[in-house]
Design an enzyme around this catalytic site. Structure first.
Site, PDB file in Angstrom:
ATOM      1  N   HIS A  89      38.767  28.405  34.155  1.00  0.00           N
ATOM      2  CA  HIS A  89      38.817  29.303  32.998  1.00  0.00           C
ATOM      3  C   HIS A  89      40.046  30.215  33.116  1.00  0.00           C
ATOM      4  CE1 HIS A  89      36.940  31.460  29.641  1.00  0.00           C
ATOM      5  NE2 HIS A  89      37.317  32.587  30.237  1.00  0.00           N
TER       6      HIS A  89
ATOM      7  N   ASP B 202      42.134  33.269  31.306  1.00  0.00           N
ATOM      8  CA  ASP B 202      42.072  34.352  30.317  1.00  0.00           C
ATOM      9  C   ASP B 202      43.462  34.822  29.916  1.00  0.00           C
ATOM     10  OD1 ASP B 202      39.247  34.836  30.051  1.00  0.00           O
ATOM     11  OD2 ASP B 202      39.283  35.566  32.110  1.00  0.00           O
TER      12      ASP B 202
ATOM     13  N   ASP C 221      30.464  33.919  29.249  1.00  0.00           N
ATOM     14  CA  ASP C 221      31.588  34.501  29.990  1.00  0.00           C
ATOM     15  C   ASP C 221      31.388  36.005  30.155  1.00  0.00           C
ATOM     16  OD1 ASP C 221      34.071  35.043  31.087  1.00  0.00           O
ATOM     17  OD2 ASP C 221      35.191  34.670  29.228  1.00  0.00           O
TER      18      ASP C 221
HETATM   19  C1  DX5 Z   1      36.639  39.053  30.421  1.00  0.00           C
HETATM   20  C2  DX5 Z   1      37.065  37.641  30.673  1.00  0.00           C
HETATM   21  C3  DX5 Z   1      36.283  36.904  31.686  1.00  0.00           C
HETATM   22  C4  DX5 Z   1      36.326  37.468  33.079  1.00  0.00           C
HETATM   23  C5  DX5 Z   1      34.953  37.321  33.654  1.00  0.00           C
HETATM   24  O1  DX5 Z   1      37.292  39.553  29.303  1.00  0.00           O
HETATM   25  O2  DX5 Z   1      37.012  36.878  29.488  1.00  0.00           O
HETATM   26  O3  DX5 Z   1      36.625  35.516  31.721  1.00  0.00           O
HETATM   27  O4  DX5 Z   1      37.214  36.784  33.932  1.00  0.00           O
HETATM   28  O5  DX5 Z   1      34.918  37.975  34.853  1.00  0.00           O
HETATM   29  P1  DX5 Z   1      33.579  38.273  35.633  1.00  0.00           P
HETATM   30  O6  DX5 Z   1      32.939  36.957  35.939  1.00  0.00           O
HETATM   31  O7  DX5 Z   1      34.059  39.003  36.850  1.00  0.00           O
HETATM   32  O8  DX5 Z   1      32.729  39.129  34.749  1.00  0.00           O
HETATM   33 ZN    ZN Z   2      37.242  34.608  29.601  1.00  0.00          ZN
END
Ligand code: DX5
Ligand code: ZN
Length: 230
Positions: free
Chosen positions: A32, A34, A174
């Site tokens: 994934h 971001d 997510d």
């Molecule tokens: C948040 C992102 C996520 C983030 C999740 O805006 O879209 O993908 O990486 O991180 P965790 O798993 O630490 O909540």
């Molecule tokens: Zn994300």
């Protein structure tokens, strides 16, 4: 079967290749990624050059999550850079039907992301064109936030909407996912479980990924049993 998608937002960006290799070795199939613009999301992360770099160094599927304003302008460039899945936020697009079609035509699997405040019903007319829907279980911007508990209820509503149209659209979740809530996520209907800090901030990231995958596999079996006993 549900997949675990490690979110590289929590990886070590100076040693990104090392962290990606660790996920490959642990059996991950999807990564994934971001993308935040400091405008739609209150944080700035990575963009096209890093996605190109990842594409050149791993065969894992790149699940690119655009948290940017105006994705209509740049979606194509992310596909050219190597995005296999490309997800755009419902909240950022004026002509979503057209954009989802364009993403598919250009060779990526289109997904729509819903912020925590956006109801699933807004997707009713476009669901059939989506490969997946990503339910945000935190507000976009940062890793390590607290999971919003009503998200499972939202996943169940989305699953009913998908089933009511007899579709095979995948559900992704997510934000705030860890070893404690993976089972409920999958039993609620999630197919792709994104996890950032739970994996990369752990002492042994590979072991956490394996453990999470095991929990997800067992939950998928329990989900089938739930459905049979209905
Ligand atoms: C948040 C992102 C996520 C983030 C999740 O805006 O879209 O993908 O990486 O991180 P965790 O798993 O630490 O909540
Ligand atoms: Zn994300």
């Amino acid at each position: 079967m549900a997949l675990i998608a490690p979110s590289i937002l929590a990886a070590n960006f100076v040693n990104l290749e090392r962290d990606v290799r660790a996920m490959e070795e642990a059996g991950a199939q999807i990564l994934h990624v971001d993308v935040m613009d400091g405008h739609f999301a209150p944080n700035l992360t990575i963009g096209l050059p890093v996605i190109k770099g990842l594409k050149g160094c791993t065969s894992l599927l790149l699940d690119v999550h655009l948290m940017i304003s105006n994705p209509e302008q740049t979606a194509e460039a992310y596909i050219d850079a190597g995005a296999d899945y490309l997800s755009v936020h419902y909240e950022t697009v004026n002509h979503l039907d057209r954009l989802v079609e364009r993403i598919r035509e250009q060779g990526a699997q289109p997904g729509v992301v819903l912020n925590p405040h956006t109801p699933v019903l807004v997707l009713e007319e476009i669901l059939a064109k989506c490969h997946h829907v990503l339910v945000m279980s935190v507000n976009p911007g940062f890793g390590g936030q607290k999971f919003i508990v009503t998200s499972f209820q939202k996943v169940r509503k989305l699953k009913s909407l998908i089933d009511s149209q007899d579709l095979n659209v995948k559900i992704e979740i997510d934000g705030g996912i860890d070893l404690h809530n993976t089972e409920e996520a999958v039993r609620s209907g999630v197919d792709i479980v994104v996890a950032g800090s739970a994996i990369f901030h752990a002492e042994r990231p590979k072991e956490v990924l394996l453990q999470m995958q095991r929990i997800a596999d067992e939950a998928a079996i329990l989900k089938k049993d739930d459905a049979i006993s209905l």
